[in-house]
Design an enzyme around this catalytic site. Structure first.
Site, PDB file in Angstrom:
ATOM      1  N   CYS A 155       1.778 -12.054  -3.121  1.00  0.00           N
ATOM      2  CA  CYS A 155       2.988 -12.896  -3.820  1.00  0.00           C
ATOM      3  C   CYS A 155       2.464 -14.018  -4.511  1.00  0.00           C
ATOM      4  O   CYS A 155       2.762 -14.401  -5.756  1.00  0.00           O
ATOM      5  CB  CYS A 155       3.871 -13.462  -2.849  1.00  0.00           C
ATOM      6  SG  CYS A 155       4.986 -12.242  -2.017  1.00  0.00           S
ATOM      7  N   HIS A 185      -3.434   1.347  -4.955  1.00  0.00           N
ATOM      8  CA  HIS A 185      -4.937   1.291  -5.485  1.00  0.00           C
ATOM      9  C   HIS A 185      -5.060   2.439  -6.652  1.00  0.00           C
ATOM     10  O   HIS A 185      -4.998   3.370  -6.400  1.00  0.00           O
ATOM     11  CB  HIS A 185      -6.014   1.633  -4.342  1.00  0.00           C
ATOM     12  CG  HIS A 185      -6.057   0.646  -3.330  1.00  0.00           C
ATOM     13  ND1 HIS A 185      -6.911  -0.202  -2.991  1.00  0.00           N
ATOM     14  CD2 HIS A 185      -5.397   0.362  -2.273  1.00  0.00           C
ATOM     15  CE1 HIS A 185      -6.968  -0.843  -2.032  1.00  0.00           C
ATOM     16  NE2 HIS A 185      -5.886  -0.519  -1.419  1.00  0.00           N
ATOM     17  N   HIS A 226       1.123  -2.073  -2.095  1.00  0.00           N
ATOM     18  CA  HIS A 226       0.245  -2.149  -3.389  1.00  0.00           C
ATOM     19  C   HIS A 226      -0.499  -0.772  -3.361  1.00  0.00           C
ATOM     20  O   HIS A 226      -0.415   0.136  -2.474  1.00  0.00           O
ATOM     21  CB  HIS A 226      -0.937  -3.094  -3.174  1.00  0.00           C
ATOM     22  CG  HIS A 226      -1.536  -3.144  -1.955  1.00  0.00           C
ATOM     23  ND1 HIS A 226      -1.329  -3.506  -0.784  1.00  0.00           N
ATOM     24  CD2 HIS A 226      -2.825  -2.490  -1.739  1.00  0.00           C
ATOM     25  CE1 HIS A 226      -2.381  -3.470   0.008  1.00  0.00           C
ATOM     26  NE2 HIS A 226      -3.193  -2.705  -0.202  1.00  0.00           N
ATOM     27  N   GLY A 256      -5.033   1.809   7.376  1.00  0.00           N
ATOM     28  CA  GLY A 256      -6.009   0.833   6.681  1.00  0.00           C
ATOM     29  C   GLY A 256      -5.530  -0.315   5.883  1.00  0.00           C
ATOM     30  O   GLY A 256      -6.318  -0.798   5.230  1.00  0.00           O
ATOM     31  N   ASN A 315      -2.426   2.670   1.135  1.00  0.00           N
ATOM     32  CA  ASN A 315      -2.843   2.315   2.762  1.00  0.00           C
ATOM     33  C   ASN A 315      -1.480   1.609   3.236  1.00  0.00           C
ATOM     34  O   ASN A 315      -1.016   0.765   2.976  1.00  0.00           O
ATOM     35  CB  ASN A 315      -3.906   1.441   2.883  1.00  0.00           C
ATOM     36  CG  ASN A 315      -5.277   2.165   2.272  1.00  0.00           C
ATOM     37  OD1 ASN A 315      -5.427   3.493   2.085  1.00  0.00           O
ATOM     38  ND2 ASN A 315      -6.191   1.353   1.947  1.00  0.00           N
TER      39      ASN A 315
HETATM   40  P1  5GP Z   1      -5.642  -2.675   1.549  1.00  0.00           P
HETATM   41  O1  5GP Z   1      -6.879  -2.736   2.446  1.00  0.00           O
HETATM   42  O2  5GP Z   1      -4.675  -3.425   2.250  1.00  0.00           O
HETATM   43  O3  5GP Z   1      -5.170  -1.104   1.338  1.00  0.00           O
HETATM   44  O4  5GP Z   1      -6.123  -3.198   0.218  1.00  0.00           O
HETATM   45  C1  5GP Z   1      -6.267  -4.637   0.103  1.00  0.00           C
HETATM   46  C2  5GP Z   1      -6.862  -4.876  -1.383  1.00  0.00           C
HETATM   47  O5  5GP Z   1      -7.220  -6.106  -1.802  1.00  0.00           O
HETATM   48  C3  5GP Z   1      -8.555  -4.745  -1.053  1.00  0.00           C
HETATM   49  O6  5GP Z   1      -9.246  -3.813  -1.606  1.00  0.00           O
HETATM   50  C4  5GP Z   1      -9.086  -6.175  -1.203  1.00  0.00           C
HETATM   51  O7  5GP Z   1     -10.647  -6.206  -1.637  1.00  0.00           O
HETATM   52  C5  5GP Z   1      -7.968  -6.719  -2.210  1.00  0.00           C
HETATM   53  N1  5GP Z   1      -7.911  -8.167  -2.037  1.00  0.00           N
HETATM   54  C6  5GP Z   1      -7.813  -8.917  -1.045  1.00  0.00           C
HETATM   55  N2  5GP Z   1      -7.635 -10.305  -1.444  1.00  0.00           N
HETATM   56  C7  5GP Z   1      -7.689 -10.120  -2.633  1.00  0.00           C
HETATM   57  C8  5GP Z   1      -7.568 -11.382  -3.663  1.00  0.00           C
HETATM   58  O8  5GP Z   1      -7.403 -12.238  -3.289  1.00  0.00           O
HETATM   59  N3  5GP Z   1      -7.678 -10.760  -4.882  1.00  0.00           N
HETATM   60  C9  5GP Z   1      -7.649  -9.848  -5.545  1.00  0.00           C
HETATM   61  N4  5GP Z   1      -7.758  -9.487  -6.595  1.00  0.00           N
HETATM   62  N5  5GP Z   1      -7.914  -8.690  -4.504  1.00  0.00           N
HETATM   63  C10 5GP Z   1      -7.946  -8.938  -3.209  1.00  0.00           C
HETATM   64 ZN    ZN Z   2       3.975 -10.481  -0.791  1.00  0.00          ZN
END
Ligand code: 5GP
Ligand code: ZN
Length: 115
Positions: free
Chosen positions: A7, A103, A101, A94, A88
């Site tokens: 956010c 990826h 989000h 994960g 994820n």
């Molecule tokens: P998840 O593990 O929830 O599928 O993916 C979260 C992703 O967010 C991870 O790949 C992590 O590297 C990325 N991420 C976490 N914090 C930040 C941030 O502050 N800025 C950016 N650009 N990416 C982030």
């Molecule tokens: Zn949020």
């Protein structure tokens, strides 16, 4: 949501490398990329995960997310080579950031199954 980093990124309270933005969707490069292209596509609105997506968001928001992915795939020249889109979801899925989000990963050969 106050303590959500995505956010804050969407509201430009936290800096990120934004690569796509519309009224409802923003995409930015992952801070810890695991592929040459690693972009996160998110709704600006706080939705926790795919499992919290209501019927109207499913109809209205998902096409906008996929418009972003389509455009980014072209921008990153991934359309011929191939790429991976992953969302994820929840603890065993994960998910580490609880703001929906997707990826977008590309620029190298992906393995299957993921870890
Ligand atoms: P998840 O593990 O929830 O599928 O993916 C979260 C992703 O967010 C991870 O790949 C992590 O590297 C990325 N991420 C976490 N914090 C930040 C941030 O502050 N800025 C950016 N650009 N990416 C982030
Ligand atoms: Zn949020």
């Amino acid at each position: 949501m106050d303590d959500c980093i995505f956010c804050k990124i969407a509201q430009k309270e936290l800096s990120s490398e934004v690569v796509y933005e519309t009224k409802d969707v923003i995409a930015f490069r992952d801070v810890a990329p695991v592929a040459p292209t690693h972009i996160l596509v998110i709704p600006k609105e706080h939705i926790q995960s795919l499992s919290q997506l209501g019927q109207s968001e499913r109809s209205n928001l998902l096409p906008k997310i996929y418009d972003a992915i389509d455009e980014l795939v072209k921008k990153e020249s991934l359309d011929d080579k191939g790429y991976r889109v992953v969302s994820n979801t929840g603890k065993e899925g994960g998910q580490t950031v609880n703001h929906l989000h997707f990826h977008l990963l590309g620029g190298r050969s992906m393995q299957w199954p993921p870890g």
